[in-house]
Design an enzyme around this catalytic site. Structure first.
Site, PDB file in Angstrom:
ATOM      1  N   HIS A  96     -10.711   1.281  -2.302  1.00 48.19           N
ATOM      2  CA  HIS A  96      -9.928   2.595  -1.705  1.00 48.19           C
ATOM      3  C   HIS A  96     -10.843   3.797  -2.168  1.00 48.19           C
ATOM      4  CE1 HIS A  96      -7.263   5.189   0.008  1.00 48.19           C
ATOM      5  NE2 HIS A  96      -6.207   4.359   0.349  1.00 48.19           N
ATOM      6  N   ARG A 153      -1.903   8.894  -5.836  1.00 47.38           N
ATOM      7  CA  ARG A 153      -2.416   9.453  -4.767  1.00 47.38           C
ATOM      8  C   ARG A 153      -3.790   9.122  -4.637  1.00 47.38           C
ATOM      9  NH1 ARG A 153      -0.785  15.261  -1.569  1.00 47.38           N
ATOM     10  NH2 ARG A 153      -1.495  14.710   0.206  1.00 47.38           N
ATOM     11  N   ALA A 154      -4.472   8.293  -3.545  1.00 50.91           N
ATOM     12  CA  ALA A 154      -5.759   8.090  -3.574  1.00 50.91           C
ATOM     13  C   ALA A 154      -6.579   9.425  -3.380  1.00 50.91           C
ATOM     14  CB  ALA A 154      -6.137   7.123  -2.505  1.00 50.91           C
ATOM     15  N   SER A 155      -6.316  10.168  -2.368  1.00 45.73           N
ATOM     16  CA  SER A 155      -7.020  11.470  -2.238  1.00 45.73           C
ATOM     17  C   SER A 155      -7.056  12.344  -3.243  1.00 45.73           C
ATOM     18  CB  SER A 155      -6.426  12.015  -0.863  1.00 45.73           C
ATOM     19  OG  SER A 155      -5.197  12.652  -1.155  1.00 45.73           O
ATOM     20  N   ARG A 175       1.876  11.205   8.961  1.00 45.07           N
ATOM     21  CA  ARG A 175       3.324  11.484   8.785  1.00 45.07           C
ATOM     22  C   ARG A 175       4.007  11.690   9.892  1.00 45.07           C
ATOM     23  NH1 ARG A 175       3.388  14.505   2.798  1.00 45.07           N
ATOM     24  NH2 ARG A 175       1.505  13.078   1.987  1.00 45.07           N
ATOM     25  N   HIS A 232       0.939  -1.336  -0.042  1.00 42.66           N
ATOM     26  CA  HIS A 232      -0.079   0.036   0.066  1.00 42.66           C
ATOM     27  C   HIS A 232       0.875   1.144   0.176  1.00 42.66           C
ATOM     28  CE1 HIS A 232      -3.962   2.007   2.114  1.00 42.66           C
ATOM     29  NE2 HIS A 232      -3.485   2.647   0.851  1.00 42.66           N
ATOM     30  N   GLU A 265       1.285   2.507   3.581  1.00 47.45           N
ATOM     31  CA  GLU A 265       0.688   3.806   3.282  1.00 47.45           C
ATOM     32  C   GLU A 265       1.716   4.994   3.553  1.00 47.45           C
ATOM     33  OE1 GLU A 265      -3.732   5.743   2.539  1.00 47.45           O
ATOM     34  OE2 GLU A 265      -3.197   4.665   4.393  1.00 47.45           O
ATOM     35  N   TYR A 325     -12.250   7.386   4.900  1.00 46.74           N
ATOM     36  CA  TYR A 325     -11.502   6.106   4.577  1.00 46.74           C
ATOM     37  C   TYR A 325     -12.092   4.812   5.468  1.00 46.74           C
ATOM     38  CZ  TYR A 325      -7.956   8.412   1.573  1.00 46.74           C
ATOM     39  OH  TYR A 325      -7.269   9.275   0.555  1.00 46.74           O
TER      40      TYR A 325
END
Length: 339
Positions: free
Chosen positions: A176, A69-71, A288, A6, A282, A192
């Site tokens: 996702h 990038r998913a978002s 982060r 991921h 991820e 999410y």
């Protein structure tokens, strides 16, 4: 090997991100879309060497299954043409990363989903990702509306044409979601995790895998609330007259280890069989920072998994074997590299 299932290209070159803003601004204004910028190999190298590659080396991760990038996919923005152009550009950029660093990245594609558009129109990009870009899987958004859930459940026949193409190509999908426009939900903190939990419940309620036994789905972020409420889902299956969850769902569904504290990882492994868990972090992604209680990054999930002290071949399954089994095209790619 240590395979991270991921990863997203969260550090894509600024020119790529700026083009997306210009693209959607042009759409809103009724203007022609801008030309996609020239992005050099040097820019791509710089974008990953100081971030993903550095962290992978520090954490002992050999390869990351890498996607846009998913978002940022933002399927709710613009129309089908806008989404298609953005998706294609994003997938091409990931393919370039994998081409520059084939020992460290394997590509996974985003899809040009758009609210109200039949999912079969995403099949062409699926095929391009697998057959031309040599990607090993895709990300499937169960909610292209951005938090308003206007799409049918994942078990509805609306999705079957896409699933059938996945089975034909022998690739899995990570379920996702992307960005959220509903102000009730924080993107990574609730949207999410809501989506992960919702997807699992949909699968529990229907016979998708009886119809498509070769379909494989990865539910990220440790399965959302599912492991924590495993007894609830088992009990609901019983109340609804459904087969046991272990029999009807878990032969085709897998969770990752994107859970950012030790008690959460411990619970995941206490509840879910190792055969159904793929190592994932991820990073660089949703969380982060550094945990002040441990002094380590929250998303350094290898520390948590190592601390579980898996026995026998379970460690090899979680870190490598399950990823190669769930993503057979990844296994073929690695074998072609002599790994």
């Amino acid at each position: 090997m240590i395979i991270d299932c991921h990863g997203h290209y969260t550090t894509a070159p600024e020119a790529h991100t700026a083009w997306r803003e210009a693209q959607t601004t042009a759409y809103d204004a009724g203007d022609p879309p801008p030309l996609y910028p020239d992005i050099t190999d040097a820019e791509i190298r710089e974008s990953v060497e100081a971030s993903q590659l550095r962290l992978m080396a520090e954490r002992g991760i050999d390869l990351t299954i890498f996607s846009p990038r998913a978002s940022a996919m933002g399927h709710h923005r613009g129309d089908e043409a806008v989404s298609s152009a953005w998706t294609r550009a994003s997938n091409d950029l990931v393919a370039r990363v994998a081409g520059l660093f084939p020992q460290h990245f394997a590509g996974v594609g985003a899809l040009p989903q758009s609210p109200g558009v039949p999912i079969e129109r995403s099949v062409a990009e699926l095929r391009r990702c697998v057959e031309e870009l040599e990607f090993v899987g895709v990300n499937l958004n169960p909610d292209p509306s951005g938090g308003h859930w206007t799409a049918p459940p994942l078990t509805d026949r609306h999705w079957y044409p896409f699933y059938e193409a996945m089975v034909e190509l022998d690739v899995p999908a990570m379920v996702h979601v992307s960005a959220v426009t509903n102000p009730n939900f924080h993107a990574t903190g609730s949207h999410y995790l809501n989506a992960d939990t919702t997807a699992f419940m949909q699968l529990l309620e229907a016979d998708l895998f009886r119809d498509l036994p070769g379909l494989r789905l990865v539910i990220p972020h440790g399965g959302g609330a599912v492991p924590y409420h495993w007894g609830r889902f088992r009990g609901l299956a019983d109340m609804l007259g459904r087969p046991p969850v272990e029999d009807a769902v878990m032969g085709n569904v897998f969770f990752d280890t994107c859970v950012y504290h030790q008690p959460g990882i411990d619970l995941l492994f206490d509840v879910i069989e190792p055969d159904n868990i793929l190592f994932g972090s991820e990073m660089v992604g949703a969380v982060r920072g550094i945990d002040p209680r441990t002094g380590h990054h929250f998303d350094d999930t290898r520390r948590y998994v190592d601390a579980v002290k898996l026995e026998g071949d379970d460690r090899d399954k979680v870190y490598e074997g399950n990823a190669r089994r769930v993503y057979p095209r990844l296994d073929a790619l690695l074998r072609g590299q002599g790994r």
